[in-house]
Design a protein around this motif. Structure first.
Motif, PDB file in Angstrom:
ATOM      1  N   SER A  83      12.406 -12.553   0.434  1.00  0.00           N
ATOM      2  CA  SER A  83      13.841 -13.238  -0.324  1.00  0.00           C
ATOM      3  C   SER A  83      13.887 -14.102  -1.276  1.00  0.00           C
ATOM      4  N   GLU A  84      14.663 -14.548  -1.858  1.00  0.00           N
ATOM      5  CA  GLU A  84      14.263 -15.778  -2.629  1.00  0.00           C
ATOM      6  C   GLU A  84      15.631 -17.002  -1.633  1.00  0.00           C
ATOM      7  N   ASP A  85      16.195 -16.161  -0.859  1.00  0.00           N
ATOM      8  CA  ASP A  85      16.989 -17.151  -0.201  1.00  0.00           C
ATOM      9  C   ASP A  85      16.944 -17.207   1.062  1.00  0.00           C
ATOM     10  N   ALA A  86      15.501 -17.314   1.267  1.00  0.00           N
ATOM     11  CA  ALA A  86      15.014 -17.540   2.659  1.00  0.00           C
ATOM     12  C   ALA A  86      15.839 -18.592   3.281  1.00  0.00           C
ATOM     13  N   GLY A  87      15.737 -19.818   2.482  1.00  0.00           N
ATOM     14  CA  GLY A  87      16.651 -21.068   3.518  1.00  0.00           C
ATOM     15  C   GLY A  87      17.668 -20.486   3.716  1.00  0.00           C
ATOM     16  N   ASP A 107      11.410 -11.601  11.191  1.00  0.00           N
ATOM     17  CA  ASP A 107      10.609 -12.292   9.863  1.00  0.00           C
ATOM     18  C   ASP A 107      10.850 -12.374   8.811  1.00  0.00           C
ATOM     19  N   ILE A 108      11.023 -13.743   8.421  1.00  0.00           N
ATOM     20  CA  ILE A 108      11.665 -13.659   7.171  1.00  0.00           C
ATOM     21  C   ILE A 108      10.383 -15.562   6.518  1.00  0.00           C
ATOM     22  N   ASP A 109       9.557 -14.523   5.780  1.00  0.00           N
ATOM     23  CA  ASP A 109       8.314 -15.463   5.002  1.00  0.00           C
ATOM     24  C   ASP A 109       7.443 -15.901   5.671  1.00  0.00           C
ATOM     25  N   GLY A 110       7.302 -14.921   6.562  1.00  0.00           N
ATOM     26  CA  GLY A 110       6.632 -16.446   7.809  1.00  0.00           C
ATOM     27  C   GLY A 110       7.396 -16.609   9.715  1.00  0.00           C
ATOM     28  N   TYR A 111       8.675 -16.769   9.225  1.00  0.00           N
ATOM     29  CA  TYR A 111       9.212 -17.797  10.144  1.00  0.00           C
ATOM     30  C   TYR A 111      10.057 -16.637  11.069  1.00  0.00           C
ATOM     31  N   ALA A 112       9.705 -16.315  12.118  1.00  0.00           N
ATOM     32  CA  ALA A 112       9.959 -15.705  13.009  1.00  0.00           C
ATOM     33  C   ALA A 112      11.892 -16.184  13.640  1.00  0.00           C
ATOM     34  N   ALA A 113      12.523 -15.725  14.411  1.00  0.00           N
ATOM     35  CA  ALA A 113      13.239 -15.955  15.032  1.00  0.00           C
ATOM     36  C   ALA A 113      12.685 -16.068  16.372  1.00  0.00           C
ATOM     37  N   GLY A 114      13.446 -17.360  16.662  1.00  0.00           N
ATOM     38  CA  GLY A 114      12.973 -18.223  18.038  1.00  0.00           C
ATOM     39  C   GLY A 114      12.308 -19.276  17.482  1.00  0.00           C
ATOM     40  N   ALA A 150      10.410  -4.629  14.575  1.00  0.00           N
ATOM     41  CA  ALA A 150       9.684  -5.901  13.931  1.00  0.00           C
ATOM     42  C   ALA A 150       9.878  -6.017  12.372  1.00  0.00           C
ATOM     43  N   VAL A 151      11.612  -6.541  11.943  1.00  0.00           N
ATOM     44  CA  VAL A 151      11.846  -6.360  10.589  1.00  0.00           C
ATOM     45  C   VAL A 151      11.209  -8.030   9.262  1.00  0.00           C
ATOM     46  N   LYS A 152      10.859  -7.560   8.773  1.00  0.00           N
ATOM     47  CA  LYS A 152       9.770  -8.844   7.725  1.00  0.00           C
ATOM     48  C   LYS A 152      11.040  -8.097   6.046  1.00  0.00           C
TER      49      LYS A 152
END
Length: 194
Positions: free
Chosen positions: A47-51, A85-92, A42-44
């Protein structure tokens, strides 16, 4: 070193190098933290580029996850499943939120892959038969490896037929079409043993 995966440190290092290179090529910045969870990596990402990393409706994050899994699996067939998973948003997440899938609430693994290919819409011959056959074989490999269904992108009847015919003699998987209208998704699943 992980208790369940003695190669965790080396695999983690390789994955960080790969993702860092991908981010560099895309002009993105992010901090990566890798954990082992249920036999997966699991890659957490923070990033400031999250969007930009998540992309429109999560498509960029899903694509990055798919590419990371393909690259790692190509070099090592025993490489664990990679989830991003980026800032709590997981792929899918986009697909689960839209469909109200109960899996996300139970913490189960999301569908392994939902490939995106807008090229199929509106042009009967936009994707070649060889490419479709390869996509079908790749989906079958993923289903056999992970045991979970793989949904392919929406496609026209001609392209769906190529997928169905490519896998019809595979004793381990079965295919079905899902959706309404002219464009439907092909779902590749493990064949039920009786």
């Amino acid at each position: 070193m992980s208790e369940t995966n003695p190669n965790f440190a080396a695999q983690s290092e390789k994955l960080v190098r790969t993702l860092t290179t991908m981010f560099d090529y895309l002009g993105l910045n992010g901090d990566l933290h890798i954990e082992e969870a249920d036999g997966k990596m699991a890659v957490k990402i923070t990033s400031e580029d999250a969007g930009r990393i998540i992309g429109r409706r999560g498509q960029t994050l899903e694509s990055l996850q798919l590419l990371a899994n393909r690259m790692m699996f190509k070099e090592d067939e025993n490489f664990p499943l990679v989830t991003l998973d980026i800032d709590g948003y997981a792929a899918g997440d986009r697909e689960r939120h839209r469909s109200g899938d109960e899996h996300s609430e139970r913490g189960e693994r999301p569908e392994r892959s939902e490939r995106r290919s807008r090229g199929n819409r509106g042009n009967e011959n936009s994707v070649g038969a060889e490419q479709l056959e390869q996509q079908a074989r790749d989906a079958a490999k993923e289903v056999k490896r992970w045991g979970e269904p793989v949904k392919m992108p929406e496609m026209n009847a001609h392209d769906r037929r190529i997928i169905h015919l490519t896998l019809e003699n595979d004793p381990d998987v079965t295919t079905s079409s899902e959706g309404e209208g002219a464009y439907k998704k092909v779902v590749v699943s493990l064949r039920k043993t009786e």
